[in-house]
Design an enzyme around this catalytic site. Structure first.
Site, PDB file in Angstrom:
ATOM      1  N   ASN A 218      -2.482   0.214   7.074  1.00 18.23           N
ATOM      2  CA  ASN A 218      -1.624  -1.155   7.382  1.00 18.23           C
ATOM      3  C   ASN A 218      -0.290  -1.608   6.220  1.00 18.23           C
ATOM      4  O   ASN A 218      -0.479  -3.104   6.825  1.00 18.23           O
ATOM      5  CB  ASN A 218      -2.372  -2.230   7.646  1.00 18.23           C
ATOM      6  CG  ASN A 218      -3.669  -2.517   7.301  1.00 18.23           C
ATOM      7  OD1 ASN A 218      -3.288  -2.128   5.785  1.00 18.23           O
ATOM      8  ND2 ASN A 218      -4.769  -2.469   7.097  1.00 18.23           N
TER       9      ASN A 218
ATOM     10  N   HIS B  68      -2.189  -5.705   1.803  1.00 14.80           N
ATOM     11  CA  HIS B  68      -3.217  -6.084   1.272  1.00 14.80           C
ATOM     12  C   HIS B  68      -3.717  -7.354   0.965  1.00 14.80           C
ATOM     13  O   HIS B  68      -2.588  -7.866   0.434  1.00 14.80           O
ATOM     14  CB  HIS B  68      -4.320  -5.091  -0.289  1.00 14.80           C
ATOM     15  CG  HIS B  68      -5.300  -6.739  -0.247  1.00 14.80           C
ATOM     16  ND1 HIS B  68      -6.506  -6.188   0.344  1.00 14.80           N
ATOM     17  CD2 HIS B  68      -5.545  -7.154  -1.272  1.00 14.80           C
ATOM     18  CE1 HIS B  68      -7.778  -6.965  -0.560  1.00 14.80           C
ATOM     19  NE2 HIS B  68      -6.440  -7.766  -1.395  1.00 14.80           N
TER      20      HIS B  68
ATOM     21  N   TYR C 295     -12.400  -2.238  -4.127  1.00 16.31           N
ATOM     22  CA  TYR C 295     -13.163  -2.188  -2.457  1.00 16.31           C
ATOM     23  C   TYR C 295     -14.564  -1.674  -3.058  1.00 16.31           C
ATOM     24  O   TYR C 295     -15.160  -2.074  -1.369  1.00 16.31           O
ATOM     25  CB  TYR C 295     -12.264  -1.096  -1.600  1.00 16.31           C
ATOM     26  CG  TYR C 295     -10.658  -1.120  -0.778  1.00 16.31           C
ATOM     27  CD1 TYR C 295     -11.044  -2.886  -0.586  1.00 16.31           C
ATOM     28  CD2 TYR C 295      -9.630  -0.625  -2.040  1.00 16.31           C
ATOM     29  CE1 TYR C 295      -9.661  -2.746   0.306  1.00 16.31           C
ATOM     30  CE2 TYR C 295      -8.635  -0.817  -0.851  1.00 16.31           C
ATOM     31  CZ  TYR C 295      -7.903  -2.359   0.067  1.00 16.31           C
ATOM     32  OH  TYR C 295      -6.788  -2.393   0.403  1.00 16.31           O
TER      33      TYR C 295
ATOM     34  N   GLU D  72      -8.893 -10.856  -7.881  1.00 22.81           N
ATOM     35  CA  GLU D  72      -8.822  -9.798  -7.855  1.00 22.81           C
ATOM     36  C   GLU D  72      -7.524  -9.872  -8.447  1.00 22.81           C
ATOM     37  O   GLU D  72      -7.206  -8.583  -8.993  1.00 22.81           O
ATOM     38  CB  GLU D  72      -8.313  -9.841  -5.876  1.00 22.81           C
ATOM     39  CG  GLU D  72      -9.105  -9.484  -4.956  1.00 22.81           C
ATOM     40  CD  GLU D  72      -9.025  -9.213  -3.911  1.00 22.81           C
ATOM     41  OE1 GLU D  72      -9.904  -8.692  -3.258  1.00 22.81           O
ATOM     42  OE2 GLU D  72      -7.710  -9.960  -3.232  1.00 22.81           O
TER      43      GLU D  72
ATOM     44  N   LYS E  93       0.568  -0.980  -0.533  1.00 21.16           N
ATOM     45  CA  LYS E  93       0.062  -0.209   0.087  1.00 21.16           C
ATOM     46  C   LYS E  93       0.736   1.192   0.446  1.00 21.16           C
ATOM     47  O   LYS E  93       2.001   1.435   0.037  1.00 21.16           O
ATOM     48  CB  LYS E  93      -0.816  -0.147   0.907  1.00 21.16           C
ATOM     49  CG  LYS E  93      -1.910  -1.214   1.081  1.00 21.16           C
ATOM     50  CD  LYS E  93      -2.420  -0.738   2.248  1.00 21.16           C
ATOM     51  CE  LYS E  93      -3.451  -2.464   2.394  1.00 21.16           C
ATOM     52  NZ  LYS E  93      -5.021  -2.572   3.576  1.00 21.16           N
TER      53      LYS E  93
HETATM   54  P1  ADP Z   1      -8.049  -6.728   6.048  1.00 23.16           P
HETATM   55  O1  ADP Z   1      -6.939  -6.217   4.967  1.00 23.16           O
HETATM   56  O2  ADP Z   1      -6.803  -6.768   6.912  1.00 23.16           O
HETATM   57  O3  ADP Z   1      -8.595  -7.416   4.982  1.00 23.16           O
HETATM   58  P2  ADP Z   1     -11.317  -5.518   5.903  1.00 23.16           P
HETATM   59  O4  ADP Z   1     -11.308  -6.677   4.154  1.00 23.16           O
HETATM   60  O5  ADP Z   1     -11.791  -5.439   6.753  1.00 23.16           O
HETATM   61  O6  ADP Z   1      -8.618  -5.889   6.714  1.00 23.16           O
HETATM   62  O7  ADP Z   1     -10.254  -3.852   5.242  1.00 23.16           O
HETATM   63  C1  ADP Z   1      -9.587  -3.831   3.986  1.00 23.16           C
HETATM   64  C2  ADP Z   1      -8.870  -2.517   4.542  1.00 23.16           C
HETATM   65  O8  ADP Z   1      -9.920  -1.463   4.890  1.00 23.16           O
HETATM   66  C3  ADP Z   1      -8.047  -2.519   5.981  1.00 23.16           C
HETATM   67  O9  ADP Z   1      -6.732  -3.035   5.827  1.00 23.16           O
HETATM   68  C4  ADP Z   1      -7.595  -0.803   5.738  1.00 23.16           C
HETATM   69  O10 ADP Z   1      -7.058  -0.345   5.350  1.00 23.16           O
HETATM   70  C5  ADP Z   1      -8.683  -1.271   5.908  1.00 23.16           C
HETATM   71  N1  ADP Z   1      -9.624  -0.144   7.039  1.00 23.16           N
HETATM   72  C6  ADP Z   1     -10.195  -1.895   7.513  1.00 23.16           C
HETATM   73  N2  ADP Z   1     -10.634  -1.642   8.635  1.00 23.16           N
HETATM   74  C7  ADP Z   1     -10.360   0.033   8.745  1.00 23.16           C
HETATM   75  C8  ADP Z   1     -11.533   0.534  10.178  1.00 23.16           C
HETATM   76  N3  ADP Z   1     -12.433   0.468  11.574  1.00 23.16           N
HETATM   77  N4  ADP Z   1     -10.625   2.075  10.306  1.00 23.16           N
HETATM   78  C9  ADP Z   1     -10.397   2.219   9.239  1.00 23.16           C
HETATM   79  N5  ADP Z   1      -9.936   2.133   8.246  1.00 23.16           N
HETATM   80  C10 ADP Z   1     -10.355   0.129   7.953  1.00 23.16           C
HETATM   81 MG    MG Z   2     -10.129  -7.679   3.308  1.00 24.35          MG
END
Ligand code: ADP
Ligand code: MG
Length: 140
Positions: free
Chosen positions: A114, A117, A51, A128, A11
């Protein structure tokens, strides 16, 4: 165990801090092979569509803005049990909950920024991968 493919994104927070090599070293050292890779700057439309599953979530607009805030590396990883292995190596979405040694524990700046992905199922991985790569771009 089956050889699988999964989809991975480094990212904008990771490219900005020059962490792509360090993060990919973790994947490679754990048996995941990079069989396709491209550095791109996503458009708003691409990030929104990618997304779309999160469109109803309160963080959706911020997430899209973050994903277009800088370049990303889109890549396809192949290996035994690749989908689950990649998720394990990434760590929990919120770095505060991520296990020691995971990418997000080591490098994530926040629950949003974070660093990585990773696909959450083989079916989503296939979708994807197809969104960003043609089959002929994947070379094992
Ligand atoms: P992951 O990436 O672990 O699969 P998700 O699919 O739930 O997590 O969410 C997609 C992305 O959205 C996350 O990697 C993060 O960048 C963002 N995200 C998820 N939850 C939150 C939140 N509560 N607040 C802000 N950003 C979030
Ligand atoms: Mg996810």
């Amino acid at each position: 165990m089956a050889i699988e493919r999964t989809f991975s994104i480094l990212k904008p927070d990771a490219t900005r801090r020059n962490l792509t090599g360090k993060i990919n070293a973790i994947f490679e050292e754990n048996g995941l092979k990079i069989i396709g890779q491209r550095r791109i700057w996503m458009s708003q439309a691409q990030a929104k569509a990618f997304y779309a599953v999160h469109a109803a979530r309160p963080f959706y607009n911020d997430l899209v803005e973050f994903m277009v805030s800088g370049p990303v590396v889109v890549q396809v990883l192949e290996g035994e049990n690749a989908v689950a292995k990649h998720r394990d190596l990434m760590g929990a979405t919120n770095p505060a909950n991520a296990a020691e040694g995971t990418v997000r524990k080591l490098y994530a700046e926040s629950i949003e920024a974070n660093s990585v992905h990773g696909s959450d199922s083989a079916e989503n991985a296939a979708n994807e991968i197809a969104y960003f790569f043609a089959g002929c771009d994947l070379v094992g």
